[in-house]
Design a protein around this motif. Structure first.
Motif, mmCIF file in Angstrom:
data_model
loop_
_atom_site.group_PDB
_atom_site.id
_atom_site.type_symbol
_atom_site.label_atom_id
_atom_site.label_comp_id
_atom_site.label_asym_id
_atom_site.label_seq_id
_atom_site.Cartn_x
_atom_site.Cartn_y
_atom_site.Cartn_z
ATOM 1 N N GLU A 43 0.761 -1.292 -0.314
ATOM 2 C CA GLU A 43 -0.032 -0.113 0.049
ATOM 3 C C GLU A 43 0.946 1.405 -0.110
ATOM 4 O OE1 GLU A 43 -3.859 -1.991 2.302
ATOM 5 O OE2 GLU A 43 -2.609 -0.819 3.554
ATOM 6 N N VAL A 44 1.975 1.254 0.722
ATOM 7 C CA VAL A 44 2.788 2.475 0.788
ATOM 8 C C VAL A 44 3.504 2.756 -0.693
ATOM 9 C CG1 VAL A 44 4.817 3.309 1.892
ATOM 10 C CG2 VAL A 44 3.253 2.629 3.101
ATOM 11 N N LEU A 45 3.988 1.448 -1.045
ATOM 12 C CA LEU A 45 4.320 1.417 -2.482
ATOM 13 C C LEU A 45 3.564 2.062 -3.480
ATOM 14 C CD1 LEU A 45 6.771 -1.358 -4.019
ATOM 15 C CD2 LEU A 45 4.815 -0.170 -5.674
ATOM 16 N N ILE A 46 2.227 2.007 -3.432
ATOM 17 C CA ILE A 46 1.469 2.103 -4.571
ATOM 18 C C ILE A 46 1.146 3.645 -4.005
ATOM 19 C CG2 ILE A 46 -0.957 2.287 -5.258
ATOM 20 C CD1 ILE A 46 -0.631 -0.708 -5.027
ATOM 21 N N ALA A 47 1.033 4.178 -2.752
ATOM 22 C CA ALA A 47 0.744 5.501 -2.352
ATOM 23 C C ALA A 47 1.735 6.438 -2.837
ATOM 24 C CB ALA A 47 0.496 5.566 -0.971
ATOM 25 N N GLU A 48 3.029 5.955 -2.548
ATOM 26 C CA GLU A 48 4.236 6.793 -3.086
ATOM 27 C C GLU A 48 4.830 6.222 -4.038
ATOM 28 O OE1 GLU A 48 4.912 9.423 -1.231
ATOM 29 O OE2 GLU A 48 3.480 9.236 0.403
ATOM 30 N N LEU A 49 4.165 5.851 -5.136
ATOM 31 C CA LEU A 49 4.985 4.881 -6.177
ATOM 32 C C LEU A 49 6.133 5.745 -6.734
ATOM 33 C CD1 LEU A 49 4.758 2.432 -7.920
ATOM 34 C CD2 LEU A 49 3.076 4.049 -9.653
ATOM 35 N N PRO A 50 5.944 6.983 -7.433
ATOM 36 C CA PRO A 50 7.164 7.572 -7.767
ATOM 37 C C PRO A 50 8.547 7.696 -6.882
ATOM 38 C CG PRO A 50 5.452 9.026 -7.931
ATOM 39 C CD PRO A 50 5.297 8.139 -7.237
ATOM 40 N N TYR A 51 8.227 7.865 -5.771
ATOM 41 C CA TYR A 51 9.395 7.900 -4.713
ATOM 42 C C TYR A 51 10.047 6.626 -4.555
ATOM 43 C CZ TYR A 51 7.168 12.548 -4.200
ATOM 44 O OH TYR A 51 6.747 13.814 -4.311
ATOM 45 N N VAL A 52 9.105 5.602 -4.422
ATOM 46 C CA VAL A 52 9.619 4.220 -3.970
ATOM 47 C C VAL A 52 10.253 3.766 -5.375
ATOM 48 C CG1 VAL A 52 8.984 1.879 -3.374
ATOM 49 C CG2 VAL A 52 7.811 3.591 -2.103
ATOM 50 N N THR A 53 9.636 4.047 -6.391
ATOM 51 C CA THR A 53 10.680 3.706 -7.575
ATOM 52 C C THR A 53 11.703 4.327 -7.670
ATOM 53 O OG1 THR A 53 8.387 3.563 -9.004
ATOM 54 C CG2 THR A 53 10.411 3.717 -10.259
ATOM 55 N N LEU A 54 11.897 5.431 -7.534
ATOM 56 C CA LEU A 54 13.332 6.026 -7.355
ATOM 57 C C LEU A 54 14.177 5.266 -6.392
ATOM 58 C CD1 LEU A 54 15.166 8.388 -8.297
ATOM 59 C CD2 LEU A 54 14.056 9.712 -6.636
ATOM 60 N N LEU A 55 13.759 5.043 -5.146
ATOM 61 C CA LEU A 55 14.466 4.227 -4.097
ATOM 62 C C LEU A 55 14.850 2.945 -4.678
ATOM 63 C CD1 LEU A 55 15.219 3.787 -1.080
ATOM 64 C CD2 LEU A 55 12.953 2.736 -0.951
ATOM 65 N N LEU A 56 13.942 2.300 -5.493
ATOM 66 C CA LEU A 56 14.482 0.756 -5.845
ATOM 67 C C LEU A 56 15.405 1.031 -6.990
ATOM 68 C CD1 LEU A 56 10.859 -0.866 -5.540
ATOM 69 C CD2 LEU A 56 12.781 -1.085 -3.808
ATOM 70 N N ARG A 57 15.482 2.209 -7.519
ATOM 71 C CA ARG A 57 16.702 2.321 -8.661
ATOM 72 C C ARG A 57 17.880 2.673 -8.391
ATOM 73 N NH1 ARG A 57 12.266 4.241 -13.409
ATOM 74 N NH2 ARG A 57 11.251 2.222 -13.432
ATOM 75 N N VAL A 58 18.003 3.285 -7.147
ATOM 76 C CA VAL A 58 19.324 3.836 -6.799
ATOM 77 C C VAL A 58 20.456 2.789 -6.593
ATOM 78 C CG1 VAL A 58 18.526 5.661 -5.325
ATOM 79 C CG2 VAL A 58 19.186 3.448 -4.155
ATOM 80 N N ARG A 59 21.607 2.986 -7.068
ATOM 81 C CA ARG A 59 22.686 2.102 -7.338
ATOM 82 C C ARG A 59 23.981 2.360 -6.551
ATOM 83 N NH1 ARG A 59 19.174 -0.581 -8.317
ATOM 84 N NH2 ARG A 59 18.375 -0.888 -10.315
ATOM 85 N N GLY A 60 24.077 3.256 -5.699
ATOM 86 C CA GLY A 60 25.151 3.513 -4.876
ATOM 87 C C GLY A 60 26.352 4.463 -5.401
#
Length: 196
Positions: A95-112
């Motif tokens: 539910e948080v992932l969907i509510a904050e979709l663009p933000y979580v998408t960005l989080l999941l794409r960071v590479r360090g």
């Protein structure tokens, strides 16, 4: 994407524009020039709100992480049998992932590649470890199948949850609700994990 009129930006609306551009171009592929063009404002106007592109990244990722970590403090995540807490955390994470979709998408794409990205990856690992501990506890309680490796189950569960960012598009008008997606994840994952 419709942008607010010139000079009407708030830190939150500017952040939303930056996240959209980061997700489209990649953080490394985005310059302040790209951000100013997308926002329709000058670079100096952006600097009125933030010190750097990396500050925008940190704010965006913090928004995603704050939402995810808040789930771990909810009553459903802290009381009751481990398997019920695990189901609660799984549901609420979707539910948080969907509510904050663009933000979580960005989080999941960071590479360090930056300090902020390394910090975000460490925080993600911390979240994953806390959920994995719940999975281990549920397995130790006998509520999960003994023949399923807990580490593998943790990876598969997160793989299923995190894949939502790749296909969930609410703007298409025919997308399932966050509750329907959460139900599907719970039913699919726990039908295979629960001891019968």
């Amino acid at each position: 994407m419709t942008m607010p009129k010139r000079d009407t930006y708030t830190p939150d609306s500017l952040l939303a524009v930056a996240v959209a551009v980061f997700n489209e171009r990649g953080y490394d592929g985005t310059s302040m020039e790209h951000l100013s063009r997308a926002a329709g404002i000058s670079k100096s106007s952006i600097y009125h709100h933030v010190r750097s592109k990396e500050e925008l990244l940190r704010r965006a990722i913090s928004r995603a992480l704050d939402g995810l970590f808040a789930v771990l403090d909810e009553p459903g995540a802290t009381t009751g049998p481990a398997v019920a807490r695990l189901e609660h955390v799984t549901r609420r994470t979707v539910e948080v992932l969907i509510a904050e979709l663009p933000y979580v998408t960005l989080l999941l794409r960071v590479r360090g590649n930056t300090d902020t990205e390394r910090w975000a990856m460490e925080r993600r690992r911390e979240f994953d470890h806390r959920v994995a501990a719940l999975l281990k506890e549920a397995a130790a309680d006998g509520d999960l199948r003994a023949d399923v490796d807990v580490r593998l189950a943790t990876r598969l569960l997160f793989g299923m949850i995190n894949s939502v960012v790749e296909w969930y598009r609410p703007q298409r008008g025919n997308a399932a609700t966050s509750e329907e997606v959460a139900d599907a994840v719970i039913n699919t994952a726990f039908a295979g994990l629960r001891a019968h």
